[in-house]
Design an enzyme around this catalytic site. Structure first.
Site, PDB file in Angstrom:
ATOM      1  CG  ASP A 217     -12.929  -6.118   5.710  1.00  0.00           C
ATOM      2  OD1 ASP A 217     -12.522  -5.341   6.594  1.00  0.00           O
ATOM      3  OD2 ASP A 217     -13.648  -5.756   4.758  1.00  0.00           O
TER       4      ASP A 217
ATOM      5  CE  LYS B 221       1.113 -17.567  -0.807  1.00  0.00           C
ATOM      6  NZ  LYS B 221       0.267 -18.757  -0.727  1.00  0.00           N
TER       7      LYS B 221
ATOM      8  CG  ASP C 279      -7.294  -3.883   3.876  1.00  0.00           C
ATOM      9  OD1 ASP C 279      -8.322  -3.775   4.558  1.00  0.00           O
ATOM     10  OD2 ASP C 279      -7.129  -3.281   2.789  1.00  0.00           O
TER      11      ASP C 279
ATOM     12  CG  ASP D 275      -2.203 -19.686   1.449  1.00  0.00           C
ATOM     13  OD1 ASP D 275      -1.404 -19.456   2.372  1.00  0.00           O
ATOM     14  OD2 ASP D 275      -1.885 -20.342   0.444  1.00  0.00           O
TER      15      ASP D 275
ATOM     16  CE1 TYR E  82      -3.046  -2.999   0.213  1.00  0.00           C
ATOM     17  CE2 TYR E  82      -3.975  -2.066   2.210  1.00  0.00           C
ATOM     18  CZ  TYR E  82      -3.991  -3.028   1.210  1.00  0.00           C
ATOM     19  OH  TYR E  82      -4.968  -4.005   1.211  1.00  0.00           O
TER      20      TYR E  82
HETATM   21  P1  NAD Z   1     -17.822  -1.603   3.910  1.00  0.00           P
HETATM   22  O1  NAD Z   1     -16.954  -2.027   5.013  1.00  0.00           O
HETATM   23  O2  NAD Z   1     -18.241  -0.185   3.892  1.00  0.00           O
HETATM   24  O3  NAD Z   1     -19.175  -2.487   3.906  1.00  0.00           O
HETATM   25  C1  NAD Z   1     -19.167  -3.901   3.728  1.00  0.00           C
HETATM   26  C2  NAD Z   1     -20.482  -4.450   4.291  1.00  0.00           C
HETATM   27  O4  NAD Z   1     -20.475  -4.336   5.708  1.00  0.00           O
HETATM   28  C3  NAD Z   1     -21.713  -3.678   3.804  1.00  0.00           C
HETATM   29  O5  NAD Z   1     -22.769  -4.577   3.617  1.00  0.00           O
HETATM   30  C4  NAD Z   1     -22.029  -2.746   4.962  1.00  0.00           C
HETATM   31  O6  NAD Z   1     -23.381  -2.383   5.057  1.00  0.00           O
HETATM   32  C5  NAD Z   1     -21.590  -3.579   6.166  1.00  0.00           C
HETATM   33  N1  NAD Z   1     -21.155  -2.730   7.281  1.00  0.00           N
HETATM   34  C6  NAD Z   1     -19.965  -2.087   7.400  1.00  0.00           C
HETATM   35  N2  NAD Z   1     -19.929  -1.398   8.545  1.00  0.00           N
HETATM   36  C7  NAD Z   1     -21.119  -1.610   9.160  1.00  0.00           C
HETATM   37  C8  NAD Z   1     -21.685  -1.165  10.376  1.00  0.00           C
HETATM   38  N3  NAD Z   1     -21.022  -0.346  11.247  1.00  0.00           N
HETATM   39  N4  NAD Z   1     -22.937  -1.565  10.700  1.00  0.00           N
HETATM   40  C9  NAD Z   1     -23.613  -2.385   9.895  1.00  0.00           C
HETATM   41  N5  NAD Z   1     -23.133  -2.862   8.711  1.00  0.00           N
HETATM   42  C10 NAD Z   1     -21.890  -2.464   8.358  1.00  0.00           C
HETATM   43  O7  NAD Z   1     -17.085  -2.015   2.569  1.00  0.00           O
HETATM   44  P2  NAD Z   1     -17.333  -1.562   1.061  1.00  0.00           P
HETATM   45  O8  NAD Z   1     -18.793  -1.462   0.795  1.00  0.00           O
HETATM   46  O9  NAD Z   1     -16.510  -2.463   0.278  1.00  0.00           O
HETATM   47  O10 NAD Z   1     -16.697  -0.126   0.967  1.00  0.00           O
HETATM   48  C11 NAD Z   1     -17.437   1.089   1.019  1.00  0.00           C
HETATM   49  C12 NAD Z   1     -16.461   2.259   0.980  1.00  0.00           C
HETATM   50  O11 NAD Z   1     -15.680   2.284   2.167  1.00  0.00           O
HETATM   51  C13 NAD Z   1     -15.464   2.188  -0.188  1.00  0.00           C
HETATM   52  O12 NAD Z   1     -15.351   3.480  -0.732  1.00  0.00           O
HETATM   53  C14 NAD Z   1     -14.167   1.772   0.474  1.00  0.00           C
HETATM   54  O13 NAD Z   1     -13.069   2.248  -0.226  1.00  0.00           O
HETATM   55  C15 NAD Z   1     -14.293   2.434   1.832  1.00  0.00           C
HETATM   56  N6  NAD Z   1     -13.481   1.870   2.926  1.00  0.00           N
HETATM   57  C16 NAD Z   1     -12.963   2.736   3.840  1.00  0.00           C
HETATM   58  C17 NAD Z   1     -12.268   2.263   4.934  1.00  0.00           C
HETATM   59  C18 NAD Z   1     -11.749   3.239   5.951  1.00  0.00           C
HETATM   60  O14 NAD Z   1     -12.246   4.346   6.060  1.00  0.00           O
HETATM   61  N7  NAD Z   1     -10.760   2.874   6.764  1.00  0.00           N
HETATM   62  C19 NAD Z   1     -12.080   0.882   5.103  1.00  0.00           C
HETATM   63  C20 NAD Z   1     -12.650   0.010   4.173  1.00  0.00           C
HETATM   64  C21 NAD Z   1     -13.350   0.512   3.083  1.00  0.00           C
END
Ligand code: NAD
Length: 365
Positions: free
Chosen positions: A256, A196, A252, A228, A146
């Site tokens: 998740d 890895k 990362d 993995d 990154y």
């Molecule tokens: P996301 O983590 O926003 O969401 C993935 C899933 O998890 C979705 O269904 C969402 O509704 C659910 N979710 C996430 N947090 C939740 C909460 N607090 N309560 C209930 N449900 C929750 O991932 P995405 O949709 O792939 O990414 C959305 C945006 O967020 C993208 O623009 C991405 O780049 C960004 N992002 C930012 C960060 C950060 O700020 N550190 C981290 C990851 C992704």
């Protein structure tokens, strides 16, 4: 009375909604303790770009520079909406990575916690999840792919190409390993080292340095595991992990996945610690699919507050009280919609109701 200045970066999507609940708790903590918080909201992320033309404007840099700690909401837009922002200004590249670099917040703590009483939130079978999940993931946050050299262009054959390099030096690995071993010493003295090395030379160096640092922590048992395989075992036997250490991109992705085995990313707070500055944020993104509906789970954001109280302000007892208050809301049978379906025998509550209930439980502590 000590006053702490806290920069509040509301962020995008569900960011402002869950930040409002975090502020509720901060104000209550302030009222209950000999401490005062100077809370300064400042723009950051996609909303900042639309308002000011920068995802991390100079005015926000001044606020975060002056802060004793930073509380950050998630940033980002849906895949389609992101295209409205130039690639280099899109929130992660334009704001998040620059802030991590600015404050050298190399140690990312991601607790993955689901006590026995709440295992019904997990998609894993009861016999797999057993006594619950309690893992501390430690992710290196300012190195690797990154942060390495990036290049795009047209090659000699006239084809578009991209080159991104995965870079670490031994000092970067040493400092995160010290954090990992110190953390393992405070927990079960078992460290899973995620790597890895069968493919990546970066992992060969990673493991070499890990072994050198291990010599200073002989009481810690190290278990080496390929990334993995670790992904598989997180689903098949999460109880085998206690403290885990990994490089940036592995962390990362695996963290998740950890949110997935808990039942929701909404249960994933985090702390990003540098030598001079720390910031706290949910591990997840801005959840554009549920933004503005008052249904996001604010646990990740309030949990980030709990980590800040402990790690930046030394308010360890109050931090525990906040964790306990959140758990008590779940134990009383309440749930946000990410964790349960209607008809699952839970009492469904909104983002703001969750915050209110945590505040009430904290008041009664
Ligand atoms: P996301 O983590 O926003 O969401 C993935 C899933 O998890 C979705 O269904 C969402 O509704 C659910 N979710 C996430 N947090 C939740 C909460 N607090 N309560 C209930 N449900 C929750 O991932 P995405 O949709 O792939 O990414 C959305 C945006 O967020 C993208 O623009 C991405 O780049 C960004 N992002 C930012 C960060 C950060 O700020 N550190 C981290 C990851 C992704």
């Amino acid at each position: 009375m000590t006053t702490y200045k806290i920069a509040l970066l509301d962020g995008d999507g569900i960011g402002p909604e869950i930040m409002a609940e975090a502020v509720k708790i901060l104000k209550l903590v302030e009222a209950r303790n000999d401490v005062s918080f100077d809370l300064v909201h400042t723009p950051f992320g996609a909303s900042a770009w639309f308002d000011t033309g920068s995802s991390y404007p100079d005015e926000s840099k001044a606020v975060t520079d002056a802060a004793d700690a930073i509380l950050k909401g998630p940033i980002g837009l849906s895949h389609e909406e992101s295209k409205k922002i130039p690639v280099d200004e899109q929130p992660e590249r334009g704001a998040l990575l620059p802030m991590r670099r600015r404050y050298n917040t190399y140690a990312n703590f991601r607790p993955v916690y689901l006590p026995k009483g709440l295992v019904h939130f997990s998609p894993l079978k009861p016999e797999i999840i057993g006594e619950g999940i309690d893992i501390m993931m430690i992710r290196e946050l300012v190195g690797g792919l990154y942060f390495g050299h990036k290049e795009t262009g047209i090659n000699e054959d006239g084809r578009r190409y991209v080159k991104e390099t995965l870079e670490y030096d031994e000092d970067q690995i040493k400092r995160i390993m010290k954090v990992a071993f110190t953390t393992a010493m405070k927990r079960k003295k078992v460290l899973h080292n995620i790597h890895k090395s069968n493919v990546l030379k970066s992992s060969v160096l990673w493991n070499e340095v890990m072994e050198e640092v291990h010599a200073d922590y002989p009481e810690v048992e190290v278990i080496n595991i390929l990334v993995d395989a670790a992904a598989t075992y997180l689903c098949l036997n999460p109880g085998m992990f206690d403290t885990m250490v990994m490089e940036n991109m592995f962390g990362d992705i695996l963290s998740d996945q950890a949110g997935g085995i808990l039942g929701s990313l909404g249960l994933m707070p985090s702390a990003c610690i540098g030598d001079k500055k720390a910031y706290y944020e949910p591990s997840h993104g801005s959840a554009p699919d549920i933004a503005g509906k008052n249904i996001a789970n604010p646990y990740s954001m309030i949990g980030s507050v709990a980590m800040m109280l402990d790690m930046s302000f030394g308010l360890e007892d109050e931090s525990k009280n906040v964790w306990n208050a959140m758990q008590s809301v779940f134990s009383e049978g309440f749930s946000t919609p990410d964790l349960s379906k209607e008809g699952a025998g839970v009492k469904m509550i909104s983002t703001s109701e969750f915050g209110d209930k945590v505040a009430l439980a904290l008041k009664n502590t």
